[in-house]
Design a protein around this motif. Structure first.
Motif, PDB file in Angstrom:
ATOM      1  N   SER A 132      25.781   6.506  13.320  1.00 25.01           N
ATOM      2  CA  SER A 132      26.879   6.622  14.281  1.00 25.01           C
ATOM      3  C   SER A 132      28.251   6.632  13.628  1.00 25.01           C
ATOM      4  O   SER A 132      29.204   7.185  14.190  1.00 25.01           O
ATOM      5  CB  SER A 132      26.810   5.478  15.294  1.00 25.01           C
ATOM      6  N   SER A 133      28.372   6.039  12.438  1.00 29.04           N
ATOM      7  CA  SER A 133      29.681   5.944  11.789  1.00 29.04           C
ATOM      8  C   SER A 133      30.085   7.233  11.069  1.00 29.04           C
ATOM      9  O   SER A 133      31.213   7.357  10.598  1.00 29.04           O
ATOM     10  CB  SER A 133      29.677   4.787  10.783  1.00 29.04           C
ATOM     11  N   THR A 134      29.178   8.204  10.996  1.00 28.61           N
ATOM     12  CA  THR A 134      29.475   9.466  10.319  1.00 28.61           C
ATOM     13  C   THR A 134      30.577  10.222  11.059  1.00 28.61           C
ATOM     14  O   THR A 134      30.538  10.349  12.285  1.00 28.61           O
ATOM     15  CB  THR A 134      28.215  10.352  10.244  1.00 28.61           C
ATOM     16  N   SER A 156      20.344   2.395  10.393  1.00 30.45           N
ATOM     17  CA  SER A 156      21.089   1.340  11.093  1.00 30.45           C
ATOM     18  C   SER A 156      21.538   0.264  10.123  1.00 30.45           C
ATOM     19  O   SER A 156      20.908  -0.784   9.971  1.00 30.45           O
ATOM     20  CB  SER A 156      20.226   0.745  12.208  1.00 30.45           C
ATOM     21  N   ILE A 157      22.659   0.547   9.449  1.00 28.58           N
ATOM     22  CA  ILE A 157      23.203  -0.393   8.476  1.00 28.58           C
ATOM     23  C   ILE A 157      24.715  -0.342   8.532  1.00 28.58           C
ATOM     24  O   ILE A 157      25.315   0.711   8.745  1.00 28.58           O
ATOM     25  CB  ILE A 157      22.686  -0.054   7.063  1.00 28.58           C
ATOM     26  N   ASP A 158      25.318  -1.512   8.387  1.00 26.56           N
ATOM     27  CA  ASP A 158      26.776  -1.636   8.310  1.00 26.56           C
ATOM     28  C   ASP A 158      27.079  -2.287   6.970  1.00 26.56           C
ATOM     29  O   ASP A 158      26.778  -3.462   6.756  1.00 26.56           O
ATOM     30  CB  ASP A 158      27.285  -2.507   9.465  1.00 26.56           C
ATOM     31  N   THR A 159      27.641  -1.519   6.040  1.00 31.03           N
ATOM     32  CA  THR A 159      27.852  -2.036   4.686  1.00 31.03           C
ATOM     33  C   THR A 159      28.894  -3.153   4.637  1.00 31.03           C
ATOM     34  O   THR A 159      29.020  -3.827   3.623  1.00 31.03           O
ATOM     35  CB  THR A 159      28.277  -0.907   3.731  1.00 31.03           C
ATOM     36  N   ILE A 164      21.411  -9.540   9.759  1.00 30.91           N
ATOM     37  CA  ILE A 164      20.594  -8.995  10.838  1.00 30.91           C
ATOM     38  C   ILE A 164      21.481  -8.594  12.012  1.00 30.91           C
ATOM     39  O   ILE A 164      21.264  -7.549  12.641  1.00 30.91           O
ATOM     40  CB  ILE A 164      19.526 -10.010  11.265  1.00 30.91           C
ATOM     41  N   ASP A 165      22.485  -9.396  12.326  1.00 31.37           N
ATOM     42  CA  ASP A 165      23.412  -9.039  13.410  1.00 31.37           C
ATOM     43  C   ASP A 165      24.129  -7.731  13.111  1.00 31.37           C
ATOM     44  O   ASP A 165      24.355  -6.912  14.011  1.00 31.37           O
ATOM     45  CB  ASP A 165      24.424 -10.161  13.632  1.00 31.37           C
ATOM     46  N   GLY A 166      24.503  -7.524  11.837  1.00 26.15           N
ATOM     47  CA  GLY A 166      25.152  -6.275  11.460  1.00 26.15           C
ATOM     48  C   GLY A 166      24.241  -5.086  11.673  1.00 26.15           C
ATOM     49  O   GLY A 166      24.660  -4.037  12.180  1.00 26.15           O
ATOM     50  N   ARG A 167      22.966  -5.243  11.304  1.00 25.98           N
ATOM     51  CA  ARG A 167      21.990  -4.173  11.532  1.00 25.98           C
ATOM     52  C   ARG A 167      21.769  -3.951  13.025  1.00 25.98           C
ATOM     53  O   ARG A 167      21.634  -2.814  13.479  1.00 25.98           O
ATOM     54  CB  ARG A 167      20.660  -4.545  10.876  1.00 25.98           C
ATOM     55  N   ARG A 168      21.726  -5.032  13.779  1.00 25.58           N
ATOM     56  CA  ARG A 168      21.523  -4.901  15.239  1.00 25.58           C
ATOM     57  C   ARG A 168      22.683  -4.137  15.867  1.00 25.58           C
ATOM     58  O   ARG A 168      22.478  -3.252  16.712  1.00 25.58           O
ATOM     59  CB  ARG A 168      21.377  -6.277  15.877  1.00 25.58           C
ATOM     60  N   ILE A 192      17.666   0.026   2.798  1.00 30.75           N
ATOM     61  CA  ILE A 192      17.542  -0.785   1.580  1.00 30.75           C
ATOM     62  C   ILE A 192      18.670  -0.394   0.637  1.00 30.75           C
ATOM     63  O   ILE A 192      18.833   0.775   0.296  1.00 30.75           O
ATOM     64  CB  ILE A 192      16.168  -0.585   0.920  1.00 30.75           C
ATOM     65  N   ILE A 193      19.463  -1.387   0.228  1.00 33.04           N
ATOM     66  CA  ILE A 193      20.639  -1.150  -0.598  1.00 33.04           C
ATOM     67  C   ILE A 193      20.505  -1.769  -1.977  1.00 33.04           C
ATOM     68  O   ILE A 193      20.818  -1.153  -2.988  1.00 33.04           O
ATOM     69  CB  ILE A 193      21.908  -1.715   0.092  1.00 33.04           C
ATOM     70  N   ASP A 194      20.016  -3.001  -2.039  1.00 32.39           N
ATOM     71  CA  ASP A 194      20.030  -3.767  -3.282  1.00 32.39           C
ATOM     72  C   ASP A 194      18.616  -3.959  -3.825  1.00 32.39           C
ATOM     73  O   ASP A 194      17.619  -3.736  -3.120  1.00 32.39           O
ATOM     74  CB  ASP A 194      20.680  -5.130  -3.023  1.00 32.39           C
ATOM     75  N   ILE A 195      18.497  -4.414  -5.066  1.00 31.87           N
ATOM     76  CA  ILE A 195      17.198  -4.535  -5.720  1.00 31.87           C
ATOM     77  C   ILE A 195      16.239  -5.467  -4.983  1.00 31.87           C
ATOM     78  O   ILE A 195      15.072  -5.121  -4.804  1.00 31.87           O
ATOM     79  CB  ILE A 195      17.370  -4.958  -7.200  1.00 31.87           C
ATOM     80  N   PRO A 196      16.662  -6.651  -4.512  1.00 34.04           N
ATOM     81  CA  PRO A 196      15.684  -7.523  -3.843  1.00 34.04           C
ATOM     82  C   PRO A 196      15.556  -7.280  -2.338  1.00 34.04           C
ATOM     83  O   PRO A 196      15.031  -8.133  -1.613  1.00 34.04           O
ATOM     84  CB  PRO A 196      16.242  -8.938  -4.086  1.00 34.04           C
TER      85      PRO A 196
END
Length: 302
Positions: A132-134, A156-159, A164-168, A192-196
């Motif tokens: 949606s942010s595009t 569905s990610i907000d950097t 979890i709230d940010g993803r929601r 998925i953004i980071d290694i772990p």
């Protein structure tokens, strides 16, 4: 094993099912083709490629899909509108499996979406992805509406808020866009953004599926790529770490796995079919929920 509280959606994408309670439907395995560096490519910009090599890669993935019980799908990438249109047209000719139509920019995806509608393959396409942010999201909405594409990944990610709230919140915004685009079968990738991240994203998938009942999954391969860039691994170490990163999402309820290059299908289907078999047996013994006889449970433990 567990049962999600929300009623779980099960979608049919051109004859392939995705979604449901743990143990019901095997993980949809999404292998990438025509990515940067893929040996089948000749010219990434024009979309020229080795058709025989691409056809053989698809055939091998479908063979291992039949053997393990995990359904196949193909993350079909194009670096230009011309390339992506050629690639999805070819894939529709060689397989009936879902085609995740994947381009690096909204304008590339939008033009390819219109082409998919024009050549009559909209039902086979999963638009990958809506965010949606595009800035060009309005162009994407219009193209999807015109194309008749009914399925899409909601990234569905907000950097700025990785919780979890940010993803929601990102998911809620994406669901509004999907509704406007007339997408009736949204599937969710919390990113998925980071290694772990595989463990954390698996937890997010678990909680959001419990709340929304929508099919969800992610791309653990993004994590493995970063491992290999930051910490040179032996082949054995890489495979073992990759197996854990990918299987943890199935254990917590994911419905699809974008597992990386298509040539890795034999190894990745072995990993995920085994994880799915354990999940299905746990659901059967703990929840009384039985799987169909073509589920990996009956392919792995014969």
């Amino acid at each position: 094993m567990f049962t999600f509280e929300a009623e779980q959606e099960v979608y049919d994408i051109n004859g392939t099912e995705i979604g449901g309670q743990p143990g019901e439907t095997p993980t949809l395995m999404v292998g990438s083709i025509f990515y940067k560096g893929d040996d089948v490519q000749v010219d990434p910009k024009t979309g020229e490629f080795d058709e025989d090599a691409a056809r053989e890669a698809v055939r091998k993935a479908e063979e291992v899909s039949e053997r393990t019980g995990n359904p196949a799908a193909f993350d079909t990438i194009g670096d230009s509108p011309e390339a992506l249109k050629k690639h999805i047209e070819f894939m529709a000719d060689v397989t009936d499996a879902p085609i995740f139509m994947d381009g690096p920019t909204p304008s590339i995806r939008a033009e390819a979406a219109k082409h998919a509608g024009e050549i009559g393959i909209a039902d086979q396409i999963v638009y990958n992805s809506i965010e949606s942010s595009t800035k060009e999201v309005d162009k994407e909405i219009e193209a999807i509406q015109e194309s008749g594409i009914n399925s899409a990944v909601l990234l569905s990610i907000d950097t700025t808020d990785m919780s979890i709230d940010g993803r929601r919140n990102a998911l809620e915004a994406n669901l509004e866009v999907a509704e406007e685009a007339e997408i009736e079968q949204p599937i969710v990738d919390p990113g998925i953004i980071d290694i772990p991240d595989s463990g954390y994203v698996a937890k997010i998938i678990h909680e959001l599926k419990d709340e929304y009942g929508i099919p969800m999954g992610c791309a653990p391969h993004n994590e493995v790529i970063q491992w290999e860039m930051n910490d040179p691994l032996t082949e054995n170490s890489r495979q073992l770490r990759q197996a854990v990163a990918n299987s943890v999402i199935a254990i917590l309820g994911a419905d699809f796995n974008i597992y990386g290059p298509l040539h890795g299908a034999p190894e990745m289907y072995e990993v995920m079919s085994t994880a799915d078999a354990y999940v299905a047996y746990g659901a059967q013994m703990g929840e009384g929920r039985r799987s169909d006889t073509d589920h990996p449970l009956f392919k792995i433990f014969r």
